[in-house]
Design a protein around this motif. Structure first.
Motif, mmCIF file in Angstrom:
data_model
loop_
_atom_site.group_PDB
_atom_site.id
_atom_site.type_symbol
_atom_site.label_atom_id
_atom_site.label_comp_id
_atom_site.label_asym_id
_atom_site.label_seq_id
_atom_site.Cartn_x
_atom_site.Cartn_y
_atom_site.Cartn_z
ATOM 1 N N ARG A 345 -3.189 -15.334 -11.453
ATOM 2 C CA ARG A 345 -2.172 -15.991 -10.886
ATOM 3 C C ARG A 345 -2.562 -16.555 -9.559
ATOM 4 N NH1 ARG A 345 2.013 -11.721 -11.325
ATOM 5 N NH2 ARG A 345 0.527 -10.299 -11.399
ATOM 6 N N GLY A 442 2.816 -7.341 -5.426
ATOM 7 C CA GLY A 442 2.332 -7.014 -4.314
ATOM 8 C C GLY A 442 3.069 -5.606 -3.724
ATOM 9 N N SER A 520 3.434 -6.195 -12.174
ATOM 10 C CA SER A 520 3.455 -5.419 -11.145
ATOM 11 C C SER A 520 4.738 -5.186 -10.298
ATOM 12 C CB SER A 520 1.997 -5.547 -10.225
ATOM 13 O OG SER A 520 1.802 -4.281 -9.500
ATOM 14 N N LYS A 543 3.149 -4.604 -16.517
ATOM 15 C CA LYS A 543 2.643 -3.540 -15.742
ATOM 16 C C LYS A 543 3.662 -3.035 -14.450
ATOM 17 C CE LYS A 543 -0.323 -6.874 -13.425
ATOM 18 N NZ LYS A 543 -1.481 -7.265 -12.791
ATOM 19 N N PHE A 561 1.624 5.431 -1.349
ATOM 20 C CA PHE A 561 2.995 4.650 -1.513
ATOM 21 C C PHE A 561 4.104 5.582 -1.186
ATOM 22 C CE2 PHE A 561 0.433 2.646 -4.873
ATOM 23 C CZ PHE A 561 0.252 1.529 -4.340
ATOM 24 N N TRP A 565 6.143 3.263 1.559
ATOM 25 C CA TRP A 565 7.115 2.690 0.664
ATOM 26 C C TRP A 565 8.725 3.379 0.768
ATOM 27 C CZ3 TRP A 565 4.927 -0.713 -3.854
ATOM 28 C CH2 TRP A 565 3.715 -1.512 -3.219
ATOM 29 N N ARG A 603 -2.637 1.855 -11.528
ATOM 30 C CA ARG A 603 -1.822 1.595 -10.160
ATOM 31 C C ARG A 603 -0.482 1.791 -10.711
ATOM 32 N NH1 ARG A 603 -3.482 -1.424 -6.197
ATOM 33 N NH2 ARG A 603 -5.019 0.101 -6.393
HETATM 34 C C1 LIG Z 1 -0.274 -2.732 -3.533
HETATM 35 C C2 LIG Z 1 -0.262 -2.931 -4.891
HETATM 36 O O1 LIG Z 1 -1.132 -2.520 -5.697
HETATM 37 N N1 LIG Z 1 0.917 -3.303 -5.759
HETATM 38 C C3 LIG Z 1 1.043 -3.197 -6.861
HETATM 39 C C4 LIG Z 1 2.262 -2.537 -7.348
HETATM 40 C C5 LIG Z 1 1.372 -4.874 -7.319
HETATM 41 O O2 LIG Z 1 2.371 -5.431 -7.134
HETATM 42 N N2 LIG Z 1 0.271 -5.616 -7.446
HETATM 43 C C6 LIG Z 1 -0.015 -6.996 -7.643
HETATM 44 C C7 LIG Z 1 -0.773 -7.617 -6.497
HETATM 45 C C8 LIG Z 1 -0.503 -7.334 -9.108
HETATM 46 O O3 LIG Z 1 -0.077 -8.650 -9.396
HETATM 47 O O4 LIG Z 1 -1.130 -6.771 -9.676
#
Ligand SMILES: CC(=O)N[C@@H](C)C(=O)N[C@@H](C)C(=O)O
Length: 658
Positions: A345, A442, A520, A543, A561, A565, A603
Motif C-alpha cells: 500500500r 499505524g 492492521s 489483520k 503498546f 497507547w 503484531r
Molecule cells: C505500530 C504498528 O505496528 N501498528 C500496527 C497495529 C499497524 O497498524 N501496522 C500498519 C502499519 C500496517 O499496515 O501493517
C-alpha cells in the motif's frame, strides 16, 4: 475479469525498483539497489548497480539471485562496504573501485548491520547480535535411551518480548558494536553487557564513537528510553551525553567535531509525539531543539560537509521529502517525492544520500511510476533529474488507474482531510463504479502520492479505490496525529465517512456498491466503521486489533503498546480498553465480513481475528476467515500472498456487488 492490457499480478515480476542510492563523496558515482521479484521463489531479489551522476556509465556491480544491500562509501571514495548473502549467510564485504575487486571481511554466524566507516577509511564499525547462554529453567529429566524417539525439548520463555513479527521467537542475546579493519582480520567487540546497542557512528578524531543504548534497569519493560553515549575506542571510557528521558536516536557528530545532532523527543508517554532534531555543543554539552519551528517528524539526518547545516527526511501531506536546516533553525525543502521499493500500500519511505559538495541522489516515486533513481545538483536553482526509467516499457504497454488527490473539510471540526481516488483503467466518468474505501494502519503513519501495486491491482478489477489520511495520520503536524492519543478510534471514523461522501458526490460511484477494507490499524477502523454504519455492502477486516485488552498482552510490543497507547494496564481500566475495542460494537454489525490475516502475524496475532470471527458467527453474520500461509504482519512480503490478498478482497466484494 481483468483486461489483458491492464496492470495485473504477473506484471509484478517485470517491475524493477530503485532503493537506497548511495552517492560517492566526490558526487560523481551512485551505487543503488535494484529490487525485483523472482517468480520461481516468490521472493524479492536485490542487486547493486552503478551509475554516474550525469547518467552515464550505468552497469551492474552484482547480478543473480542473491541479495545485496547496506552500501556505505568510505570517506575517501576509493571503496564501499556492503552486506550480502552471496556466500550463504549475510556477511560484510568491501568493494575496491579502482581494481573492481571484492573481499568478504567476515564469516559470522549472525548478520552484521549499521555499517559506519572510520574517518581515515581504515576501519568499519558495525553492530551484530551476540547470543547469550539461556538462563531459563531446565527440566532435569533423564536422557532418552540410545535410539529412543522422545518428543523434542520444550521451549522455555522468560523475556517480556519473546517474539517479533517477521523475526520469529527471540533468541537470548543482545546487539553489540564491533570494529574490523577494512582489510579484514579479526573483529573487536567494543561494547558489553545485557543491552541493545544501536546507531553507531564515528567522531572525526577516529578515537571516539557515538551510539544509542537503553540502560534502564529493566529496559524490556521501559522501551523508548534510548540515550546517546560516547565511547573512547582506545581507552574504553564511556560517557552518557543525553540526560533527559528519551528516546534519542541517530547521533551524528559534525565534520568539524563541534556538534552532535540527533533526533528524538522528551517522552510524555503517549502514542504520538513529534520527533525533533536536537543539537548538542560538544564543549559545554548545551542542548537545543534545532527544529523548534518545524512541524513534521525528522529522520535520517546527515551533516553537510561544511558543518553548517543538516539534511533530513520528513513527510508532509503524504509526500516524503528531504529537508535542510541550518544551525539557526532555518529550514528549506530540498527534494520531494521520495519513495520506497514496496509493492504493498502507498505508505511513506524512500531514501537519499548527499555528497561532500551537496549533490543529492534519492529514490523517486509518483502515483504512476514505481521507485526510480533521481539526482539533484548542489546549486539552489537545480531541478531534479531522473537517471533511470526501469519500468518505462512495462508501463507503456500496461494501463494503470489514474490517481487524483482531494481534500475534504471535516464535518466535526476545522481539520482538513487529504485523500486520493484511483479510478480503474479506461475510466469513464459517465458510468457508475463500485467503490472500495481502503484504510491505512499505524495508526501514526501516512498514505500518499505514491505508486501502489496493491491498490492498482484492485483498480484493475473495476473498482474506484479511495484512500485517505484521517486524523491520527502523520505529515500534517502534531495536533492532527496526536488527536487520537488515548482516543483511538474516535473522530477518525468521521473523517473516513466525510471522504466517502466526498467521492460519492463526484457522481461516478454507485452508492449501492460501497465496500470497506483496511489492514492492521486499518482493520481496527474497518471493524469500527461497520459497527457504526450499514452503509457498506461488505467488508474485509485485515489483520485487525479487535480487543485492546488481549492485543496488548499478545502483540510483540506488549510493554510498548500497554504503556503508550493506554493510560493504565488492562486490568486497571478494563472499561477504557473495551470502550475503544471494535468488539464492543459487534452487536450492531450487519455487514458481511471477511477476515484476512497472516498465520504468523505476531503484531496483531491471529487470536484477534479469531475473536471477531466467532463473535460475527454468534451474531449470525455472513463471515469468513482467511488465514494466509507463510505470512507475518506484512502480507505483501511475498508476491503470491499479495495476489491472494487482492484476490480474496475483490472476490468477497464481487459476491455482494449488485
Ligand atoms: C505500530 C504498528 O505496528 N501498528 C500496527 C497495529 C499497524 O497498524 N501496522 C500498519 C502499519 C500496517 O499496515 O501493517
Amino acid at each position: 475479469q481483468v483486461d489483458e492490457n491492464h496492470f495485473d499480478y504477473m506484471d509484478l515480476f517485470d517491475l524493477q525498483m530503485v532503493s537506497n542510492p548511495e552517492i560517492s563523496p566526490d558526487g560523481n558515482t551512485i551505487i543503488y539497489e535494484r529490487h525485483q521479484f523472482d517468480v520461481m521463489t516468490d521472493r524479492r531479489l536485490v542487486n547493486l548497480w552503478q551509475i554516474s551522476f550525469d547518467g552515464k556509465d550505468h552497469y551492474p556491480i552484482t547480478s543473480g539471485t542473491k541479495n545485496y544491500g547496506n552500501v556505505s562509501w568510505s570517506p575517501q571514495g576509493d571503496k564501499f562496504a556492503f552486506t550480502s548473502n552471496q556466500d550463504g549467510s549475510n556477511q560484510l564485504y568491501v568493494y575496491w573501485v579502482k581494481s573492481k575487486t571484492t573481499a568478504a571481511l567476515t564469516n559470522f554466524t549472525e548478520s552484521p548491520g549499521n555499517i559506519s566507516w572510520s574517518p581515515d577509511g581504515s576501519q568499519l564499525l558495525f553492530s551484530k547480535f551476540v547470543s547469550e547462554l539461556s538462563k531459563a529453567v531446565k527440566p532435569g529429566i533423564p536422557a532418552p535411551p540410545t535410539g529412543a524417539q522422545w518428543e523434542k525439548e520444550a521451549d522455555v520463555i522468560d523475556k517480556a518480548v519473546y517474539r517479533r513479527d517477521g523475526g520469529g521467537y527471540v533468541q537470548d542475546g543482545y546487539s553489540h558494536l564491533f570494529i574490523i579493519s577494512a582489510e579484514g582480520g579479526t573483529a573487536r567487540q567494543l561494547t558489553s553487557g545485557s543491552h541493545q546497542y544501536g546507531s553507531p557512528s564515528w567522531a572525526p578524531d577516529g578515537k571516539h564513537i557515538l551510539y544509542t543504548v537503553n540502560k534502564s534497569k529493566n529496559a524490556e519493560l521501559d522501551p523508548n528510553n534510548e540515550q546517546i553515549f560516547q565511547q573512547n575506542i582506545i581507552t574504553g571510557e564511556v560517557e552518557q551525553l543525553s540526560k533527559e528521558r528519551g528516546p534519542f536516536n541517530s547521533p551524528k557528530i559534525s565534520p568539524d567535531g563541534k556538534y552532535i545532532a540527533y533526533t528524538g523527543f522528551k517522552d510524555r508517554f503517549v502514542g504520538y509525539q513529534l520527533t525533533q532534531l536536537y543539537l548538542m555543543d560538544r564543549d559545554n554539552k548545551q542542548v537545543e531543539v534545532l527544529s523548534n519551528n518545524f512541524t513534521q517528524d525528522i529522520s535520517s539526518i546527515t551533516w553537510s560537509k561544511d558543518s553548517k547545516s543538516i539534511y533530513f527526511r520528513f513527510d508532509e501531506e503524504g509526500n516524503s521529502k528531504v529537508g535542510n536546516i541550518d544551525l539557526k533553525g532555518n529550514s528549506t525543502t530540498v527534494a520531494e517525492n521520495l519513495g520506497s521499493a514496496s509493492i504493498g500500500r502507498p505508505y511513506g519511505g524512500g531514501s537519499y544520500s548527499v555528497s561532500d559538495k551537496g549533490n543529492l541522489a534519492f529514490s523517486h516515486v509518483t502515483t504512476s511510476t514505481p521507485s526510480e533513481l533521481a539526482v539533484l545538483g548542489r546549486k539552489s536553482n537545480s531541478q531534479p533529474k531522473l537517471l533511470t526509467s526501469l519500468n518505462e516499457n512495462l508501463l507503456k504497454s500496461k494501463k494503470t488507474g489514474n490517481v487524483e488527490e482531494f481534500w475534504v473539510d471535516s464535518s466535526v471540526d476545522g481539520f482538513k482531510v487529504q485523500g486520493w481516488i484511483i479510478t480503474p483503467p479506461n475510466f469513464d466518468p459517465s458510468k457508475k463504479y463500485p467503490m472500495i474505501l481502503e484504510i491505512h494502519g499505524g495508526p501514526y503513519t501516512n498514505y500518499g502520492s505514491r505508486f501502489s501495486p496493491e491498490l492498482q491491482f484492485i483498480a484493475s478489477r473495476g473498482y474506484v479505490v479511495v484512500y485517505t489520511n484521517p486524523r491520527g495520520s502523520t505529515s500534517y503536524g502534531e495536533d492532527f496525529a496526536a488527536y487520537i492519543n488515548h482516543n483511538y478510534p474516535s473522530e477518525d471514523y468521521n473523517d473516513l465517512m466525510d471522504a466517502t461522501e466526498y467521492v460519492v458526490d463526484q457522481g461516478y460511484v454507485d452508492e449501492n456498491n460501497l465496500f470497506i477494507t483496511g489492514g492492521s490499524g486499518g482493520g481496527v477502523l474497518t471493524a469500527w466503521s461497520i459497527g457504526k454504519t450499514d452503509r457498506f455492502k461488505a467488508a474485509v477486516v485485515a489483520k485487525p486489533v479487535i480487543n485492546w485488552y488481549s492485543f496488548v498482552l499478545t502483540a510483540d510490543g506488549s510493554p510498548f503498546f500497554s504503556k503508550y497507547w493506554f493510560k493504565d494496564k488492562p486490568w486497571e481500566s478494563p472499561e477504557d480498553y473495551l470502550k475503544y475495542s471494535p468488539i464492543s460494537l459487534v452487536g450492531n454489525v450487519k455487514t458481511p465480513t471477511m477476515l484476512l490475516t497472516g498465520q504468523e502475524d505476531y503484531r496483531t496475532p491471529m487470536s484477534e481475528t479469531e475473536q471477531y470471527y466467532s463473535a460475527l458467527k454468534l451474531q449470525g453474520i455472513d463471515a469468513v476467515m482467511v488465514r494466509i500461509a507463510g505470512s507475518g504482519h506484512g502480507i505483501a512480503g511475498k508476491p503470491s500472498n499479495l495476489f491472494r490478498k487482492v484476490g480474496y478482497i475483490t472476490n468477497w466484494f464481487n459476491k455482494y456487488k449488485d
